[in-house]
Design an enzyme around this catalytic site. Sequence first.
Site, PDB file in Angstrom:
ATOM      1  N   ASP A 282       0.823  -1.206   0.000  1.00 13.79           N
ATOM      2  CA  ASP A 282       0.000   0.000   0.000  1.00 13.79           C
ATOM      3  C   ASP A 282       0.858   1.257   0.000  1.00 13.79           C
ATOM      4  O   ASP A 282       0.329   2.362  -0.143  1.00 13.79           O
ATOM      5  CB  ASP A 282      -0.971   0.012   1.184  1.00 13.79           C
ATOM      6  N   ASN A 283       2.173   1.107   0.154  1.00  8.88           N
ATOM      7  CA  ASN A 283       3.089   2.237   0.075  1.00  8.88           C
ATOM      8  C   ASN A 283       3.938   2.177  -1.192  1.00  8.88           C
ATOM      9  O   ASN A 283       5.006   2.781  -1.257  1.00  8.88           O
ATOM     10  CB  ASN A 283       4.009   2.267   1.297  1.00  8.88           C
TER      11      ASN A 283
END
Length: 467
Positions: free
Chosen positions: A236-237
């Site tokens: 998600d990063n």
Amino acid sequence: MTDFDNSYARLPDRLFARIDPDPVAAPQMILFNDDLARSLGVTERDAAVFAGNVIPDGAEPLAQVYAAHQFGGWVPRLGDGRAILLGEVVTDQGRFDIQLKGAGRTPYSRNGDGRAWLGPVLREYIVSEFMAACGVPTTRALAAVATGERVQRERAYPGGVLTRVAASHIRVGTFQYLTAQEDDEGLRLLAEHVRDRHYPQARTMLELYSAIVAAQARLIARWMGLGFVHGVMNTDNTSIAGETIDYGPCAFIDAYTPTARYSSIDQYGRYAFDQQANIAGWNLAQLGTCFVGMLTQETGSQDAAIEALTGVLNGFPALYQAAWRDVFAAKLGIAQPRDGDEDLAQDLLSLMAATGADFANVFARLGSDKARDEFTDRPAFDAWNARWNARVDSAPDRPAMARANPQVIPRTHRLEEAIVAATDGDFSKAHRLARVLVTPFDVADADLDLMAPPTRAEIVPATFCGT
């Protein structure tokens, strides 16, 4: 603020939740990026807007949903738990998201309060603008605002809101969320949106995946050239646009240690400095699984789709090594990289690791007597230096070196000093870092003290997520 054209808000609403920011008590502007504002056509400077108290005309506030592998563990539903996308602005340079980070609770906040405290806000502002100044693809910082409220963590801290600008906030985890939902239509629409927005040259899903893989290879090589440790490379990063995103427990190496890790939650070094390329490849493999169905529709064969995607993924190490060679060739002043230059760069890094030489200062001082002073084993450096001089015919490409080797970096102990002072209401140290680090290759004599690595007492051994 400016005119908005919100293409993400036109995607299926299962990709986001529409929600307004929560107002804060007493917004106060701490840092504002005038240059970035001009490039975006932003004329507004009212702290109330950048804190979320006033919603600009044309904005369509929303929080994005996504999934993630976090430290290798699967989490099927995450999302913007403390960030709200106001919308997108369109300039001659492209389309850019305007997002408020720390703007209040969303449907994806889980047990969080949706807020940020001022320390992580200032860190992201300063570090992301330094990265941009160094030519690293990154999200940008438009404003940092104090909220006049307290945020409870291990103790109460002053609250803050960051206005973040990005090519987009679409992540590997965004694709993973739809894949886990078996939402084939949503995946196709998202992929087409990403292609149109970021990679219009891609004609097929395989070409789109290839472009994303290549962008990640270039990005991680740039990180390595600055000694940057992201600290939390969860899926998600990982930005689909190939930008650095989410400056949580990040840090820059002082004394060169290839296994350096700073994140307080990275107990086993999964996201250590020398593992970043491997993890990027792992994250791209997870993205590849999301493309299988879409590519199967194009090729008519799942086996052929998997084979093609695997072939692209297997090319990632070579793409990364080529990008790494180019980055370090510039740092060494080599105008025309060739085979063997990787060994010259790697041998210098090995010597730095063996003697604890400062990463940034060695490269910033290369070609002067001061570089030699960084090493305790000076005869070993002299031997390497003779090889380097022979390679560049004693005439390195000084302009390239000057562009590749910043004189100052955002050293963690300096950031911590600024954050501690800001917590007590003194923003002067943060203002100084923000001013100096946007011109890191051309530093006034009065600011050269920022080159100094930390003393033993000043070392910050661990950094923390900005929750």
